[in-house]
Design a protein around this motif. Structure first.
Motif, PDB file in Angstrom:
ATOM      1  N   ALA B 141       0.916  -1.247   0.040  1.00  0.00           N
ATOM      2  CA  ALA B 141      -0.035   0.110   0.028  1.00  0.00           C
ATOM      3  C   ALA B 141       0.812   1.419   0.025  1.00  0.00           C
ATOM      4  CB  ALA B 141      -0.777   0.043   1.089  1.00  0.00           C
ATOM      5  N   ALA B 142       1.824   1.247   0.793  1.00  0.00           N
ATOM      6  CA  ALA B 142       2.837   2.294   0.928  1.00  0.00           C
ATOM      7  C   ALA B 142       3.531   2.645  -0.487  1.00  0.00           C
ATOM      8  CB  ALA B 142       3.771   2.167   2.077  1.00  0.00           C
ATOM      9  N   ILE B 143       3.995   1.377  -1.050  1.00  0.00           N
ATOM     10  CA  ILE B 143       4.629   1.658  -2.391  1.00  0.00           C
ATOM     11  C   ILE B 143       3.617   2.214  -3.547  1.00  0.00           C
ATOM     12  CG2 ILE B 143       5.462   0.367  -4.304  1.00  0.00           C
ATOM     13  CD1 ILE B 143       6.854  -1.428  -2.385  1.00  0.00           C
ATOM     14  N   MET B 144       2.313   1.707  -3.201  1.00  0.00           N
ATOM     15  CA  MET B 144       1.138   2.125  -4.289  1.00  0.00           C
ATOM     16  C   MET B 144       1.095   3.582  -4.040  1.00  0.00           C
ATOM     17  SD  MET B 144       0.284   0.208  -6.230  1.00  0.00           S
ATOM     18  CE  MET B 144      -1.356   0.548  -6.933  1.00  0.00           C
ATOM     19  N   ARG B 145       0.853   3.879  -2.820  1.00  0.00           N
ATOM     20  CA  ARG B 145       0.914   5.397  -2.292  1.00  0.00           C
ATOM     21  C   ARG B 145       2.039   6.406  -2.998  1.00  0.00           C
ATOM     22  NH1 ARG B 145       0.689   5.306   3.145  1.00  0.00           N
ATOM     23  NH2 ARG B 145      -0.693   3.812   3.030  1.00  0.00           N
ATOM     24  N   ALA B 146       3.041   6.111  -2.780  1.00  0.00           N
ATOM     25  CA  ALA B 146       4.256   6.726  -3.297  1.00  0.00           C
ATOM     26  C   ALA B 146       4.165   6.996  -4.614  1.00  0.00           C
ATOM     27  CB  ALA B 146       5.734   5.986  -2.783  1.00  0.00           C
ATOM     28  N   ALA B 147       4.065   5.722  -5.397  1.00  0.00           N
ATOM     29  CA  ALA B 147       3.997   5.717  -6.862  1.00  0.00           C
ATOM     30  C   ALA B 147       2.809   6.580  -7.319  1.00  0.00           C
ATOM     31  CB  ALA B 147       3.654   4.395  -7.298  1.00  0.00           C
ATOM     32  N   ARG B 148       1.560   6.480  -6.670  1.00  0.00           N
ATOM     33  CA  ARG B 148       0.849   7.332  -7.087  1.00  0.00           C
ATOM     34  C   ARG B 148       0.846   8.810  -7.112  1.00  0.00           C
ATOM     35  NH1 ARG B 148      -4.072   4.323  -4.636  1.00  0.00           N
ATOM     36  NH2 ARG B 148      -4.258   2.871  -6.293  1.00  0.00           N
ATOM     37  N   ALA B 149       1.693   9.144  -5.721  1.00  0.00           N
ATOM     38  CA  ALA B 149       1.932  10.643  -5.419  1.00  0.00           C
ATOM     39  C   ALA B 149       3.060  10.971  -6.600  1.00  0.00           C
ATOM     40  CB  ALA B 149       2.572  10.607  -4.253  1.00  0.00           C
ATOM     41  N   GLU B 150       4.083   9.972  -6.733  1.00  0.00           N
ATOM     42  CA  GLU B 150       4.964  10.663  -7.901  1.00  0.00           C
ATOM     43  C   GLU B 150       4.290  10.813  -8.940  1.00  0.00           C
ATOM     44  OE1 GLU B 150       8.762   8.233  -9.331  1.00  0.00           O
ATOM     45  OE2 GLU B 150       8.504   7.856  -7.085  1.00  0.00           O
ATOM     46  N   ILE B 151       3.339   9.934  -9.627  1.00  0.00           N
ATOM     47  CA  ILE B 151       2.932  10.200 -10.820  1.00  0.00           C
ATOM     48  C   ILE B 151       2.106  11.404 -10.954  1.00  0.00           C
ATOM     49  CG2 ILE B 151       0.884   9.111 -12.011  1.00  0.00           C
ATOM     50  CD1 ILE B 151       1.970   6.313 -11.475  1.00  0.00           C
ATOM     51  N   SER B 152       1.301  11.529  -9.911  1.00  0.00           N
ATOM     52  CA  SER B 152       0.593  12.743  -9.924  1.00  0.00           C
ATOM     53  C   SER B 152       1.522  13.990  -9.877  1.00  0.00           C
ATOM     54  CB  SER B 152      -0.516  12.826  -8.837  1.00  0.00           C
ATOM     55  OG  SER B 152       0.210  13.054  -7.685  1.00  0.00           O
ATOM     56  N   ALA B 153       2.576  14.010  -9.188  1.00  0.00           N
ATOM     57  CA  ALA B 153       3.382  15.060  -9.175  1.00  0.00           C
ATOM     58  C   ALA B 153       3.896  15.329 -10.681  1.00  0.00           C
ATOM     59  CB  ALA B 153       4.337  15.069  -8.152  1.00  0.00           C
TER      60      ALA B 153
END
Lengths: 244, 218
Positions: B141-153
């Motif tokens: 879940a943490a990895i997904m969250r980070a990836a999502r944040a990165e992608i959105s940024a």
């Protein structure tokens, strides 16, 4: 008068109820009740045969016979554990054999058509129908609880006779006689009475009416087996636990 | 105890053989009707005196007249008949106990205990992996969250950049178009003026020609 006696004898022979009639065998100058031994062999054969077949190759997921025998073992263990306590393990064979032998004996008297086989004298019936069987089992139970108490606590086991107060010594000693007496006579009386009631009812009203009594007989047979086993376990547990 | 019971049984049998002529404990209709024989004599008043005598005579007769075979059976009709059967049954029971223990109680009990232990072990191991699974899930879940944040940024950044570029290009294009428009307008105006000027100079020549053509006869 002679005619009367003869007609009486004829009527005895016609009526089917026989109490206290035995099929005697002679073994080394001693008399033996052959009908009891024959039926007890059949019961033992049934028990050993069915157990051997059902437990021959135990499966992890039990089916059919194994399932039933596992249920029976669970039941016996439960009875032993409830009455004896945590150290019930070594007593499971004794309690279990008591229960199974009495239960199968009682039900064999009710379910197996023993009467088809004619004996020269007496008739085949449940082995527990004979006072010798029940007294033998009750005496074994007495020996078992003495053995249990003495192996557990040594000679201090006999201290229980004066346990609450020494005044109760005679009653405590008397208990050792009343226990096997009540055990054996309860079983003997129940089974004999049950079979007699069924036979008398069948001779009076051959149809339908005896059926509920027969079912009642099956029920009491099971209950008596359970009572015998439970009380034996309770006596053993009592002599092991002590009054501290 | 056995002697006591035997004694009581003996007493029972002798008692029944004297009072009732049905000592075998067999149940038959006769047993119900036979005892009425002496009783039926009781109500008769003229026999009152000889009554005990008659009863005793009847009883004696019934005992004496009983056939020997019946007497033998009376001796054998023993409900509480202890003999060698008792120890034999006890021995049979002990043998049965040992045999059942060998083929039933011990093997099946051991099997059941082992299965219980195996199931419990499996269950506890399953519980352990459930913790691991939870940890892994949290990690995922943490990895997904980070990836999502990165992608959105990254997406936001890209969006801004492209917007800026687009705006810049738009402004450039607008400026260019405006300039061209201005130029075109200017040249158009110039052309217009030129044309008007040329037209002005031509008007005189044309009007002369028109006049010449209209008035040829001049």
């Amino acid at each position: 008068m002679n005619v009367l006696a003869n007609t009486l004898k004829g009527l005895y022979d016609v009526s089917g109820v026989e109490v206290g009639q035995h099929f005697y065998w002679q073994i080394g100058g001693f008399q033996v009740h052959g009908q009891v031994l024959i039926t007890s062999w059949v019961v033992i054969a049934i028990l050993l045969g069915s157990a051997a077949i059902a437990v021959r190759d135990p499966q992890t997921i039990p089916t059919g016979g194994q399932n039933f025998f596992e249920y029976v073992l669970e039941f016996i263990r439960d009875v032993s554990k409830t009455q004896i306590g945590e150290e019930y393990g070594p007593w499971v064979p004794f309690i279990g054999t008591l229960f199974l032998f009495i239960f199968v004996s009682n039900w064999s008297g009710a379910l197996l058509p023993w009467k088809i086989i004619q004996l020269p004298h007496g008739e085949l019936a449940a082995p527990t129908n004979d006072i010798n069987t029940t007294v033998a089992l009750a005496l074994l139970t007495s020996v078992a609880y003495f053995y249990a108490g003495i192996t557990k606590k040594g000679l201090s086991y006999f201290g229980k006779y004066i346990q609450p107060t020494p005044i109760l010594l005679p009653i405590n000693i008397l208990e050792d006689f009343t226990k096997p007496l009540s055990l054996s006579f309860r079983l003997f009386g129940n089974i004999l009475a049950d079979e007699l009631v069924v036979v008398v009812l069948v001779s009076l009203v051959p149809l339908v009416v005896p059926i509920p009594v027969m079912f009642l007989g099956l029920f009491t047979s099971g209950i008596q087996a359970l009572i015998f086993a439970t009380l034996a376990a309770a006596y053993i547990g009592e002599s092991m636990e002590g009054h501290h | 105890m056995a002697n006591m019971i035997m004694a009581s049984s003996k007493a029972l049998i002798t008692c029944s053989s004297t009072i009732l002529p049905t000592p075998k404990l067999k149940l038959s209709p006769v047993q119900l009707s036979f005892p009425k024989l002496p009783l039926s004599n009781v109500p008769k008043p003229h026999q009152l005196l000889s009554l005990p005598n008659s009863i005793s005579v009847i009883l004696a007769a019934s005992l004496a007249m009983a056939p020997p075979s019946l007497a033998a059976e009376i001796e054998k009709a023993a409900l509480f008949d202890f003999n060698l059967t008792l120890p034999i049954i006890a021995a049979e029971f002990l043998l049965l106990m040992v045999a059942l223990d060998k083929i039933y109680f011990t093997p099946l009990g051991k099997f059941m205990d082992e299965r219980d232990a195996a199931i419990r072990e499996k269950l506890s191991s399953v519980k352990d992996t459930s913790g691991e699974v939870k940890q892994l899930e949290a990690q995922a879940a943490a990895i997904m969250r980070a990836a999502r944040a990165e992608i959105s940024a990254a997406l936001n950044k890209m969006k801004k950049e492209t917007q800026l570029e687009v705006e810049q290009k738009l402004a450039e294009g607008r400026k260019k178009v405006e300039a061209e428009l201005q130029e075109a307008l200017a040249s158009l105006e110039k052309q217009k003026e030129d044309t008007i000027r040329a037209l002005d100079s031509q008007i005189a020549a044309l009007s002369d020609e028109i006049v010449k053509k209209v008035l040829p006869a001049r």
